[in-house]
Scaffold this motif. Structure first.
Motif, PDB file in Angstrom:
ATOM      1  N   MET A   1     -17.364   5.084   5.752  1.00 37.35           N
ATOM      2  CA  MET A   1     -16.371   4.116   6.275  1.00 37.35           C
ATOM      3  C   MET A   1     -15.135   3.637   5.510  1.00 37.35           C
ATOM      4  SD  MET A   1     -17.421   0.802   8.371  1.00 37.35           S
ATOM      5  CE  MET A   1     -16.188  -0.064   9.318  1.00 37.35           C
ATOM      6  N   THR A   2     -14.023   3.658   6.143  1.00 39.12           N
ATOM      7  CA  THR A   2     -12.883   3.342   5.225  1.00 39.12           C
ATOM      8  C   THR A   2     -12.780   1.674   5.071  1.00 39.12           C
ATOM      9  OG1 THR A   2     -11.929   5.250   6.011  1.00 39.12           O
ATOM     10  CG2 THR A   2     -10.336   3.970   4.857  1.00 39.12           C
ATOM     11  N   ASP A   3     -12.229   1.166   3.982  1.00 46.98           N
ATOM     12  CA  ASP A   3     -12.044  -0.391   4.046  1.00 46.98           C
ATOM     13  C   ASP A   3     -11.084  -0.621   4.735  1.00 46.98           C
ATOM     14  OD1 ASP A   3     -13.889  -0.682   1.642  1.00 46.98           O
ATOM     15  OD2 ASP A   3     -12.430   0.407   0.609  1.00 46.98           O
ATOM     16  N   PHE A  49     -10.296 -15.111   6.265  1.00 44.61           N
ATOM     17  CA  PHE A  49      -9.581 -14.728   4.932  1.00 44.61           C
ATOM     18  C   PHE A  49     -10.866 -14.605   3.785  1.00 44.61           C
ATOM     19  CE2 PHE A  49      -7.115 -15.792   0.994  1.00 44.61           C
ATOM     20  CZ  PHE A  49      -6.554 -14.405   0.821  1.00 44.61           C
ATOM     21  N   ALA A  50     -11.752 -15.512   3.465  1.00 45.07           N
ATOM     22  CA  ALA A  50     -12.454 -15.392   2.760  1.00 45.07           C
ATOM     23  C   ALA A  50     -13.685 -14.460   2.891  1.00 45.07           C
ATOM     24  CB  ALA A  50     -13.303 -16.881   2.568  1.00 45.07           C
ATOM     25  N   ALA A  51     -13.810 -14.103   4.047  1.00 43.73           N
ATOM     26  CA  ALA A  51     -14.952 -13.308   4.472  1.00 43.73           C
ATOM     27  C   ALA A  51     -14.325 -11.786   4.543  1.00 43.73           C
ATOM     28  CB  ALA A  51     -15.380 -13.301   5.948  1.00 43.73           C
ATOM     29  N   ALA A  52     -13.212 -11.534   4.275  1.00 39.85           N
ATOM     30  CA  ALA A  52     -12.861 -10.134   4.159  1.00 39.85           C
ATOM     31  C   ALA A  52     -13.438  -9.443   2.882  1.00 39.85           C
ATOM     32  CB  ALA A  52     -11.293 -10.078   3.908  1.00 39.85           C
ATOM     33  N   PRO A  53     -13.928  -8.034   2.942  1.00 45.14           N
ATOM     34  CA  PRO A  53     -14.651  -7.717   1.867  1.00 45.14           C
ATOM     35  C   PRO A  53     -13.761  -7.366   0.684  1.00 45.14           C
ATOM     36  CG  PRO A  53     -14.338  -6.207   3.464  1.00 45.14           C
ATOM     37  CD  PRO A  53     -13.977  -7.436   4.257  1.00 45.14           C
ATOM     38  N   VAL A  54     -14.291  -7.591  -0.484  1.00 47.15           N
ATOM     39  CA  VAL A  54     -13.834  -6.990  -2.002  1.00 47.15           C
ATOM     40  C   VAL A  54     -13.227  -5.581  -1.528  1.00 47.15           C
ATOM     41  CG1 VAL A  54     -14.068  -6.454  -4.285  1.00 47.15           C
ATOM     42  CG2 VAL A  54     -14.827  -8.721  -3.348  1.00 47.15           C
ATOM     43  N   GLY A  55     -12.302  -4.817  -2.063  1.00 41.92           N
ATOM     44  CA  GLY A  55     -12.187  -3.550  -1.738  1.00 41.92           C
ATOM     45  C   GLY A  55     -11.282  -3.375  -0.528  1.00 41.92           C
ATOM     46  N   ALA A  56     -11.295  -4.476   0.338  1.00 41.81           N
ATOM     47  CA  ALA A  56     -10.141  -4.290   1.383  1.00 41.81           C
ATOM     48  C   ALA A  56      -8.780  -4.161   1.090  1.00 41.81           C
ATOM     49  CB  ALA A  56     -10.275  -5.785   2.557  1.00 41.81           C
ATOM     50  N   PHE A  57      -8.072  -3.500   1.762  1.00 41.30           N
ATOM     51  CA  PHE A  57      -6.539  -3.295   1.685  1.00 41.30           C
ATOM     52  C   PHE A  57      -5.754  -4.376   2.163  1.00 41.30           C
ATOM     53  CE2 PHE A  57      -8.072   1.266   1.620  1.00 41.30           C
ATOM     54  CZ  PHE A  57      -7.589   1.513   0.281  1.00 41.30           C
ATOM     55  N   VAL A  58      -4.756  -4.736   1.525  1.00 37.46           N
ATOM     56  CA  VAL A  58      -3.712  -5.722   2.029  1.00 37.46           C
ATOM     57  C   VAL A  58      -2.301  -5.421   1.977  1.00 37.46           C
ATOM     58  CG1 VAL A  58      -5.269  -7.788   1.443  1.00 37.46           C
ATOM     59  CG2 VAL A  58      -3.594  -6.971  -0.201  1.00 37.46           C
ATOM     60  N   TRP A  59      -1.493  -5.809   3.042  1.00 39.27           N
ATOM     61  CA  TRP A  59       0.002  -5.352   2.786  1.00 39.27           C
ATOM     62  C   TRP A  59       0.620  -6.827   3.086  1.00 39.27           C
ATOM     63  CZ3 TRP A  59       2.421  -0.867   2.769  1.00 39.27           C
ATOM     64  CH2 TRP A  59       1.777   0.384   2.912  1.00 39.27           C
ATOM     65  N   THR A  60       1.748  -6.900   2.232  1.00 40.75           N
ATOM     66  CA  THR A  60       2.617  -7.695   2.415  1.00 40.75           C
ATOM     67  C   THR A  60       4.012  -7.490   2.388  1.00 40.75           C
ATOM     68  OG1 THR A  60       2.974 -10.375   1.608  1.00 40.75           O
ATOM     69  CG2 THR A  60       2.969  -8.620  -0.161  1.00 40.75           C
ATOM     70  N   ARG A  61       4.975  -8.338   2.955  1.00 39.50           N
ATOM     71  CA  ARG A  61       6.215  -7.892   2.955  1.00 39.50           C
ATOM     72  C   ARG A  61       7.022  -8.909   2.310  1.00 39.50           C
ATOM     73  NH1 ARG A  61       8.429  -5.759   8.598  1.00 39.50           N
ATOM     74  NH2 ARG A  61       8.635  -8.172   8.763  1.00 39.50           N
ATOM     75  N   HIS A  62       8.087  -8.741   1.473  1.00 40.83           N
ATOM     76  CA  HIS A  62       9.111  -9.478   0.956  1.00 40.83           C
ATOM     77  C   HIS A  62      10.147  -9.889   2.053  1.00 40.83           C
ATOM     78  CE1 HIS A  62      12.390 -11.174  -1.656  1.00 40.83           C
ATOM     79  NE2 HIS A  62      11.270 -11.254  -2.493  1.00 40.83           N
ATOM     80  N   PRO A  63      10.747 -10.850   2.073  1.00 46.88           N
ATOM     81  CA  PRO A  63      11.657 -11.250   2.945  1.00 46.88           C
ATOM     82  C   PRO A  63      12.819 -10.237   3.206  1.00 46.88           C
ATOM     83  CG  PRO A  63      10.930 -13.365   1.756  1.00 46.88           C
ATOM     84  CD  PRO A  63      10.464 -12.212   1.240  1.00 46.88           C
ATOM     85  N   ASP A  64      13.110  -9.626   1.960  1.00 46.36           N
ATOM     86  CA  ASP A  64      14.098  -8.432   2.058  1.00 46.36           C
ATOM     87  C   ASP A  64      13.501  -7.136   2.632  1.00 46.36           C
ATOM     88  OD1 ASP A  64      12.518  -7.529   0.143  1.00 46.36           O
ATOM     89  OD2 ASP A  64      13.917  -7.627  -1.486  1.00 46.36           O
ATOM     90  N   GLY A  65      12.139  -7.177   3.124  1.00 43.29           N
ATOM     91  CA  GLY A  65      12.063  -6.053   3.801  1.00 43.29           C
ATOM     92  C   GLY A  65      11.007  -5.113   3.023  1.00 43.29           C
ATOM     93  N   ARG A  66      10.954  -5.219   1.451  1.00 39.26           N
ATOM     94  CA  ARG A  66      10.112  -4.360   0.931  1.00 39.26           C
ATOM     95  C   ARG A  66       8.612  -4.471   1.044  1.00 39.26           C
ATOM     96  NH1 ARG A  66      11.591  -6.041  -4.899  1.00 39.26           N
ATOM     97  NH2 ARG A  66      11.894  -8.321  -3.542  1.00 39.26           N
ATOM     98  N   ALA A  67       7.871  -3.551   1.198  1.00 38.90           N
ATOM     99  CA  ALA A  67       6.438  -3.578   1.548  1.00 38.90           C
ATOM    100  C   ALA A  67       5.724  -3.177   0.431  1.00 38.90           C
ATOM    101  CB  ALA A  67       6.165  -2.960   2.684  1.00 38.90           C
ATOM    102  N   TYR A  68       4.496  -4.000   0.049  1.00 34.46           N
ATOM    103  CA  TYR A  68       3.646  -3.788  -0.789  1.00 34.46           C
ATOM    104  C   TYR A  68       2.000  -3.548  -0.484  1.00 34.46           C
ATOM    105  CZ  TYR A  68       7.441  -5.399  -3.879  1.00 34.46           C
ATOM    106  OH  TYR A  68       8.740  -5.536  -4.581  1.00 34.46           O
ATOM    107  N   VAL A  69       1.443  -2.778  -0.981  1.00 37.91           N
ATOM    108  CA  VAL A  69      -0.049  -2.788  -0.589  1.00 37.91           C
ATOM    109  C   VAL A  69      -0.893  -3.083  -1.906  1.00 37.91           C
ATOM    110  CG1 VAL A  69       0.011  -0.550  -1.409  1.00 37.91           C
ATOM    111  CG2 VAL A  69      -1.718  -1.114   0.419  1.00 37.91           C
ATOM    112  N   GLY A  70      -2.140  -3.711  -1.636  1.00 39.92           N
ATOM    113  CA  GLY A  70      -2.794  -4.013  -2.683  1.00 39.92           C
ATOM    114  C   GLY A  70      -4.182  -3.897  -2.012  1.00 39.92           C
ATOM    115  N   ARG A  71      -5.332  -4.156  -3.079  1.00 34.96           N
ATOM    116  CA  ARG A  71      -6.803  -4.352  -2.765  1.00 34.96           C
ATOM    117  C   ARG A  71      -7.295  -5.652  -3.343  1.00 34.96           C
ATOM    118  NH1 ARG A  71      -9.710   1.328  -2.869  1.00 34.96           N
ATOM    119  NH2 ARG A  71     -10.733   0.560  -1.166  1.00 34.96           N
TER     120      ARG A  71
END
Length: 141
Positions: A1-3, A49-71
């Motif tokens: 199973m994928t995160d 938010f607290a229940a999301a598992p360690v290792g889950a992927f997260v995406w955010t976006r800067h107001p200028d449109g740039r997207a970032y991915v993290g874990r």
């Protein structure tokens, strides 16, 4: 199973907070978060938010449109230093240093951000988990 994969706007519910400054602080410090829980609905959002598992992927976006991915790499903690940008409930996060090329951002991620909103939410449509995992492997190598 994928995160699982989450949209994390890093945007305060308060209109007087600089959204760009919040995103930049989170990327610089290696955190992802949200503001104070001020009512029951906010408490439920914080609990999810607290229940999301360690290792889950997260995406955010800067107001200028740039997207970032993290874990996610750690549990929920309080960060009083984030008060100025209303990111006081944070989790440690390993962000890819550079923005993701827009052509590589999974469609489900783009669609979720296009709907707007300020809540952390799990992204479900399509094969977003596998797409994000493959992208992570490529970008973090």
């Amino acid at each position: 199973m994928t995160d699982p994969v989450y949209r994390t706007p890093l945007r305060s519910r308060r209109d007087d907070v600089d959204h760009a400054a919040a995103v930049e602080r989170a990327l610089r410090l290696g955190v992802v978060g949200m503001g104070e829980a001020t009512d029951e609905r906010a408490e439920r959002r914080l609990d999810r938010f607290a229940a999301a598992p360690v290792g889950a992927f997260v995406w955010t976006r800067h107001p200028d449109g740039r997207a970032y991915v993290g874990r996610l790499t750690g549990p929920l903690r309080h960060d009083a230093g984030g008060a100025a940008v209303d990111l006081v409930n944070v989790r440690d996060c390993d962000w890819i240093d550079q923005p993701v090329d827009p052509s590589l951002v999974p469609a489900a991620v783009s669609q979720t951000f296009a709907r707007g909103g300020r809540n952390v939410q799990q992204i479900h449509p399509g094969d977003v988990e596998a797409e994000t995992a493959r992208l992570w492997e490529r970008l973090s190598a």
